[in-house]
Write a protein that holds these residues in place. Sequence first.
Motif, mmCIF file in Angstrom:
data_model
loop_
_atom_site.group_PDB
_atom_site.id
_atom_site.type_symbol
_atom_site.label_atom_id
_atom_site.label_comp_id
_atom_site.label_asym_id
_atom_site.label_seq_id
_atom_site.Cartn_x
_atom_site.Cartn_y
_atom_site.Cartn_z
ATOM 1 N N MET A 60 -70.170 22.892 -19.859
ATOM 2 C CA MET A 60 -70.384 21.464 -19.657
ATOM 3 C C MET A 60 -70.377 20.729 -20.993
ATOM 4 N N ASN A 61 -70.954 21.323 -22.015
ATOM 5 C CA ASN A 61 -70.949 20.707 -23.336
ATOM 6 C C ASN A 61 -69.539 20.641 -23.914
ATOM 7 N N GLN A 62 -68.754 21.659 -23.678
ATOM 8 C CA GLN A 62 -67.378 21.663 -24.148
ATOM 9 C C GLN A 62 -66.554 20.593 -23.436
ATOM 10 N N GLU A 63 -66.794 20.403 -22.158
ATOM 11 C CA GLU A 63 -66.087 19.360 -21.412
ATOM 12 C C GLU A 63 -66.444 17.982 -21.960
ATOM 13 N N LYS A 64 -67.716 17.764 -22.208
ATOM 14 C CA LYS A 64 -68.156 16.478 -22.753
ATOM 15 C C LYS A 64 -67.540 16.234 -24.123
ATOM 16 N N LEU A 65 -67.456 17.271 -24.930
ATOM 17 C CA LEU A 65 -66.869 17.147 -26.259
ATOM 18 C C LEU A 65 -65.385 16.813 -26.168
ATOM 19 N N LEU A 66 -64.662 17.453 -25.262
ATOM 20 C CA LEU A 66 -63.236 17.162 -25.095
ATOM 21 C C LEU A 66 -63.016 15.727 -24.614
ATOM 22 N N VAL A 67 -63.825 15.288 -23.671
ATOM 23 C CA VAL A 67 -63.714 13.914 -23.191
ATOM 24 C C VAL A 67 -63.977 12.947 -24.336
ATOM 25 N N PHE B 118 -61.029 12.725 -26.733
ATOM 26 C CA PHE B 118 -59.860 12.010 -26.219
ATOM 27 C C PHE B 118 -60.120 10.520 -26.035
ATOM 28 N N ILE B 119 -61.326 10.165 -25.635
ATOM 29 C CA ILE B 119 -61.623 8.758 -25.346
ATOM 30 C C ILE B 119 -61.924 7.968 -26.613
ATOM 31 N N SER B 120 -62.559 8.576 -27.587
ATOM 32 C CA SER B 120 -62.926 7.858 -28.815
ATOM 33 C C SER B 120 -61.724 7.248 -29.529
ATOM 34 N N PRO B 121 -60.639 7.992 -29.772
ATOM 35 C CA PRO B 121 -59.477 7.363 -30.418
ATOM 36 C C PRO B 121 -58.859 6.247 -29.577
ATOM 37 N N LEU B 122 -58.881 6.398 -28.255
ATOM 38 C CA LEU B 122 -58.353 5.361 -27.374
ATOM 39 C C LEU B 122 -59.161 4.070 -27.514
ATOM 40 N N LEU B 123 -60.476 4.183 -27.485
ATOM 41 C CA LEU B 123 -61.330 3.007 -27.628
ATOM 42 C C LEU B 123 -61.179 2.381 -29.009
ATOM 43 N N PHE B 124 -61.086 3.210 -30.031
ATOM 44 C CA PHE B 124 -60.942 2.711 -31.397
ATOM 45 C C PHE B 124 -59.611 1.964 -31.560
ATOM 46 N N ALA B 125 -58.532 2.521 -31.046
ATOM 47 C CA ALA B 125 -57.218 1.875 -31.143
ATOM 48 C C ALA B 125 -57.207 0.569 -30.356
ATOM 49 N N GLN B 126 -57.800 0.575 -29.167
ATOM 50 C CA GLN B 126 -57.875 -0.636 -28.358
ATOM 51 C C GLN B 126 -58.656 -1.721 -29.103
#
Length: 72
Positions: free
Chosen positions: A5-12, A15-23
């Motif tokens: 579960m921790n690995q899944e949260k880390l992967l999410v 992936f989401i952090s660069p998307l939010l930063f670019a947006q």
Amino acid sequence: MNLDMNQEKLLVLLFISPLLFAQSIFLFLDAKKKGSNAWFWGIWGLIQTPMPLLFYYLFVVRPFHKKRRPSS
């Protein structure tokens, strides 16, 4: 199980952090160019996606294009 579960949260997060930063960067720079509350759009772009992009289009981009359209 807990490790997975921790690995899944880390992967999410990875992936989401660069998307939010670019947006956020896109919204800030474009709003600054158009003179439309750049800090507001940039910060809101960091918080969630895709609603800031949709609202930015509706409230900034469309009215900006209507203003620039030459009258015949």
